[in-house]
Design a protein around this motif. Sequence first.
Motif, PDB file in Angstrom:
ATOM      1  N   PRO A 150     -39.623 103.779  32.085  1.00  8.37           N
ATOM      2  CA  PRO A 150     -38.252 104.300  32.060  1.00  8.37           C
ATOM      3  C   PRO A 150     -38.243 105.821  32.176  1.00  8.37           C
ATOM      4  CG  PRO A 150     -38.990 103.788  29.839  1.00  8.37           C
ATOM      5  CD  PRO A 150     -40.077 103.327  30.757  1.00  8.37           C
ATOM      6  N   PRO A 151     -37.085 106.389  32.508  1.00  9.64           N
ATOM      7  CA  PRO A 151     -36.985 107.854  32.567  1.00  9.64           C
ATOM      8  C   PRO A 151     -37.435 108.490  31.253  1.00  9.64           C
ATOM      9  CG  PRO A 151     -35.007 106.838  33.478  1.00  9.64           C
ATOM     10  CD  PRO A 151     -35.815 105.722  32.869  1.00  9.64           C
ATOM     11  N   GLY A 152     -38.188 109.571  31.380  1.00  7.91           N
ATOM     12  CA  GLY A 152     -38.733 110.237  30.211  1.00  7.91           C
ATOM     13  C   GLY A 152     -40.101 109.741  29.816  1.00  7.91           C
ATOM     14  N   LEU A 153     -40.414 108.487  30.183  1.00  5.66           N
ATOM     15  CA  LEU A 153     -41.743 107.916  29.921  1.00  5.66           C
ATOM     16  C   LEU A 153     -42.383 107.416  31.213  1.00  5.66           C
ATOM     17  CD1 LEU A 153     -40.929 105.848  26.686  1.00  5.66           C
ATOM     18  CD2 LEU A 153     -42.224 107.990  26.810  1.00  5.66           C
ATOM     19  N   ARG A 154     -41.801 107.802  32.325  1.00  6.78           N
ATOM     20  CA  ARG A 154     -42.253 107.261  33.620  1.00  6.78           C
ATOM     21  C   ARG A 154     -43.599 107.841  34.010  1.00  6.78           C
ATOM     22  NH1 ARG A 154     -38.014 106.014  38.158  1.00  6.78           N
ATOM     23  NH2 ARG A 154     -37.658 104.462  36.535  1.00  6.78           N
ATOM     24  N   ALA A 155     -44.488 106.971  34.440  1.00  8.83           N
ATOM     25  CA  ALA A 155     -45.802 107.381  34.929  1.00  8.83           C
ATOM     26  C   ALA A 155     -45.850 107.206  36.437  1.00  8.83           C
ATOM     27  CB  ALA A 155     -46.894 106.544  34.272  1.00  8.83           C
ATOM     28  N   GLU A 156     -46.635 108.050  37.079  1.00 10.09           N
ATOM     29  CA  GLU A 156     -46.895 107.927  38.514  1.00 10.09           C
ATOM     30  C   GLU A 156     -48.364 107.582  38.708  1.00 10.09           C
ATOM     31  OE1 GLU A 156     -43.668 110.727  40.804  1.00 10.09           O
ATOM     32  OE2 GLU A 156     -45.678 111.526  40.438  1.00 10.09           O
ATOM     33  N   LEU A 157     -48.584 106.589  39.532  1.00  9.47           N
ATOM     34  CA  LEU A 157     -49.948 106.139  39.811  1.00  9.47           C
ATOM     35  C   LEU A 157     -50.181 106.227  41.305  1.00  9.47           C
ATOM     36  CD1 LEU A 157     -52.536 104.839  38.668  1.00  9.47           C
ATOM     37  CD2 LEU A 157     -51.458 102.603  39.030  1.00  9.47           C
ATOM     38  N   TRP A 158     -51.214 106.970  41.678  1.00 13.66           N
ATOM     39  CA  TRP A 158     -51.566 107.142  43.082  1.00 13.66           C
ATOM     40  C   TRP A 158     -52.694 106.177  43.424  1.00 13.66           C
ATOM     41  CZ3 TRP A 158     -49.015 111.156  45.826  1.00 13.66           C
ATOM     42  CH2 TRP A 158     -48.159 111.931  45.039  1.00 13.66           C
ATOM     43  N   MET A 159     -52.392 105.228  44.301  1.00 23.04           N
ATOM     44  CA  MET A 159     -53.365 104.198  44.659  1.00 23.04           C
ATOM     45  C   MET A 159     -54.027 104.537  45.980  1.00 23.04           C
ATOM     46  SD  MET A 159     -51.284 100.746  43.593  1.00 23.04           S
ATOM     47  CE  MET A 159     -50.681 100.516  41.915  1.00 23.04           C
ATOM     48  N   VAL A 160     -55.361 104.463  46.000  1.00 19.85           N
ATOM     49  CA  VAL A 160     -56.153 104.810  47.183  1.00 19.85           C
ATOM     50  C   VAL A 160     -56.937 103.574  47.582  1.00 19.85           C
ATOM     51  CG1 VAL A 160     -57.975 106.299  48.064  1.00 19.85           C
ATOM     52  CG2 VAL A 160     -56.292 107.214  46.442  1.00 19.85           C
ATOM     53  N   PHE A 161     -56.709 103.063  48.800  1.00 23.37           N
ATOM     54  CA  PHE A 161     -57.244 101.770  49.188  1.00 23.37           C
ATOM     55  C   PHE A 161     -58.307 101.820  50.283  1.00 23.37           C
ATOM     56  CE2 PHE A 161     -52.779 100.565  47.844  1.00 23.37           C
ATOM     57  CZ  PHE A 161     -53.165 100.046  46.629  1.00 23.37           C
ATOM     58  N   SER A 162     -58.468 102.917  50.977  1.00 23.98           N
ATOM     59  CA  SER A 162     -59.442 102.949  52.069  1.00 23.98           C
ATOM     60  C   SER A 162     -60.839 103.200  51.523  1.00 23.98           C
ATOM     61  CB  SER A 162     -59.087 104.059  53.063  1.00 23.98           C
ATOM     62  OG  SER A 162     -59.275 105.333  52.449  1.00 23.98           O
ATOM     63  N   PRO A 163     -61.897 102.724  52.211  1.00 20.24           N
ATOM     64  CA  PRO A 163     -63.262 103.058  51.801  1.00 20.24           C
ATOM     65  C   PRO A 163     -63.505 104.561  51.776  1.00 20.24           C
ATOM     66  CG  PRO A 163     -63.293 101.257  53.386  1.00 20.24           C
ATOM     67  CD  PRO A 163     -61.884 101.787  53.353  1.00 20.24           C
ATOM     68  N   GLU A 164     -62.947 105.273  52.759  1.00 19.29           N
ATOM     69  CA  GLU A 164     -63.129 106.725  52.797  1.00 19.29           C
ATOM     70  C   GLU A 164     -62.517 107.389  51.565  1.00 19.29           C
ATOM     71  OE1 GLU A 164     -63.194 104.912  56.817  1.00 19.29           O
ATOM     72  OE2 GLU A 164     -61.735 104.851  55.165  1.00 19.29           O
ATOM     73  N   GLY A 165     -61.324 106.919  51.175  1.00 20.50           N
ATOM     74  CA  GLY A 165     -60.683 107.473  49.993  1.00 20.50           C
ATOM     75  C   GLY A 165     -61.449 107.147  48.723  1.00 20.50           C
ATOM     76  N   ALA A 166     -61.956 105.912  48.620  1.00 18.60           N
ATOM     77  CA  ALA A 166     -62.754 105.536  47.453  1.00 18.60           C
ATOM     78  C   ALA A 166     -63.997 106.403  47.349  1.00 18.60           C
ATOM     79  CB  ALA A 166     -63.129 104.058  47.540  1.00 18.60           C
ATOM     80  N   GLN A 167     -64.645 106.653  48.465  1.00 12.17           N
ATOM     81  CA  GLN A 167     -65.839 107.506  48.458  1.00 12.17           C
ATOM     82  C   GLN A 167     -65.497 108.919  47.987  1.00 12.17           C
ATOM     83  OE1 GLN A 167     -67.794 107.948  52.280  1.00 12.17           O
ATOM     84  NE2 GLN A 167     -69.737 108.387  51.274  1.00 12.17           N
ATOM     85  N   GLN A 168     -64.360 109.432  48.428  1.00  8.99           N
ATOM     86  CA  GLN A 168     -63.954 110.785  48.032  1.00  8.99           C
ATOM     87  C   GLN A 168     -63.708 110.854  46.526  1.00  8.99           C
ATOM     88  OE1 GLN A 168     -60.709 112.280  50.384  1.00  8.99           O
ATOM     89  NE2 GLN A 168     -60.309 114.006  49.019  1.00  8.99           N
ATOM     90  N   VAL A 169     -63.002 109.868  45.990  1.00  8.98           N
ATOM     91  CA  VAL A 169     -62.664 109.887  44.568  1.00  8.98           C
ATOM     92  C   VAL A 169     -63.895 109.674  43.693  1.00  8.98           C
ATOM     93  CG1 VAL A 169     -61.383 108.662  42.762  1.00  8.98           C
ATOM     94  CG2 VAL A 169     -60.275 109.167  44.949  1.00  8.98           C
TER      95      VAL A 169
END
Length: 458
Positions: free
Chosen positions: A46-65
């Motif tokens: 809810p507003p005030g407690l809202r979280a943002e989650l950035w999802m990375v699905f490519s192999p290249e992105g997984a390797q970077q993270v």
Amino acid sequence: MTATRVPGPPGLPLIGSLLDLRRDALGTYLAAHRDHGDVVRVQAGPPGLRAELWMVFSPEGAQQVLATEAANFRKDNVFYGEIRESFGNGLLTAQDADYLRQRRLVQPLFTRRRVDQYAGAIGTETAALAARWAAEPGRTVDLGEEMNRFALRTVARILFGQDVEEAVETVHHAFPVLNGFVRDRGFSPLRLPRAWPLPGHRKALAAERALYEVCDGIIARRAAEGRSGDGNGDGGADDLLGLLAAARGEDGERLDATELREQVLIFLLAGHETTATSLTFALHLLGKHPEQQALAHREAAGLLADGRRPTAADYAELPYLTRVLKETMRLFPAAPSIGRRAVAATTVGGVEIPAGADVLVAPYVTHRHPAHWEDPERFDPDRFTPEREAARHRYAWFPFGGGPRACIGQHFSMLESVLSLAVLLRDFEVTAVDHDVPLGQGITLELHGPVRVSLTPR
């Protein structure tokens, strides 16, 4: 592209995608990738407690993270914090100087040579399981329950040696309570103080206390008796707890009693639930695919034709079973998602990830990425022939994570899984009873229903 323009599911007006994540996290990840691409922003709460989650699905992105920019993505998110609170700050959750110190002390105990010495304990527990199954021919078993207890007994025997029976029942009953508690708090936008005497809090605290007491009791008795591992692999005092107690750094540093307990709890958590998941689904998939099961049986029976227990040397002689296991871990990775928190702003897949962002890479989704896996839902162990593996992106398949924080126990998991599968498939034909298994996301992949198979002795 700026962070505010990153595509993602709209969710509900007041709580975003919170209900979707709580009800079906894995389905939400898959839908986000299908509908919005390789980098997706999901809002939940809810507003005030809202979280943002950035999802990375490519192999290249997984390797970077996980690897090339690993220093920028830390284990500072809510889930790791909850695991620390319940299980202690062991190798899975420690960071910075704590992690480096623990890794220096623990790494020598997980070399291939050392892990191969655990094959005897694996053989003992597998033989006991096979004997129990053979005593009731034609029975139907729930693989989730059977493999969880088997994997727990195996890792507990390796950790505690002759003290295995003392620990198993406590861990078997306490871990599901704590896992559910961590999961629920991890997905909740509001986490009330653990000290508040709520029913769920009291139940989790009792489970935590029971775990601590059994581990502390074994550790204290070892210290009083002067038992510690000599590391020579001759048996007796060289179970993993003894080796951990005897481990010394270059300057003589060692783990104290609290640190020993924290390492033991993390090894129990990571060392049995992940392997149990892989074994459950390997047998389940073979129970649905008789042609592949026949190939696996032929390999196992040919190598172990005399009824003997497998040794560590047999692992290299079971390439088809190894492929079966790898394909199982592609479809059902025990760690379906891996979370991190960005320290500084960076760009992943052409998308700006802001500093402080919660970032998630998802083996469960990447292992099904259509750009890297043809007909990704099909069970095909031959995806993992050496030639096809070499041609694939390194992070198209990463069930053990990757980079400097890759799982220290991956050879142990592979060794236990392949050797135990060889015995069970030599001795039994497996036929699936349940074909569709509902799944969920907790600390590890969760079963939300039975995984029953019928067993026919060979």
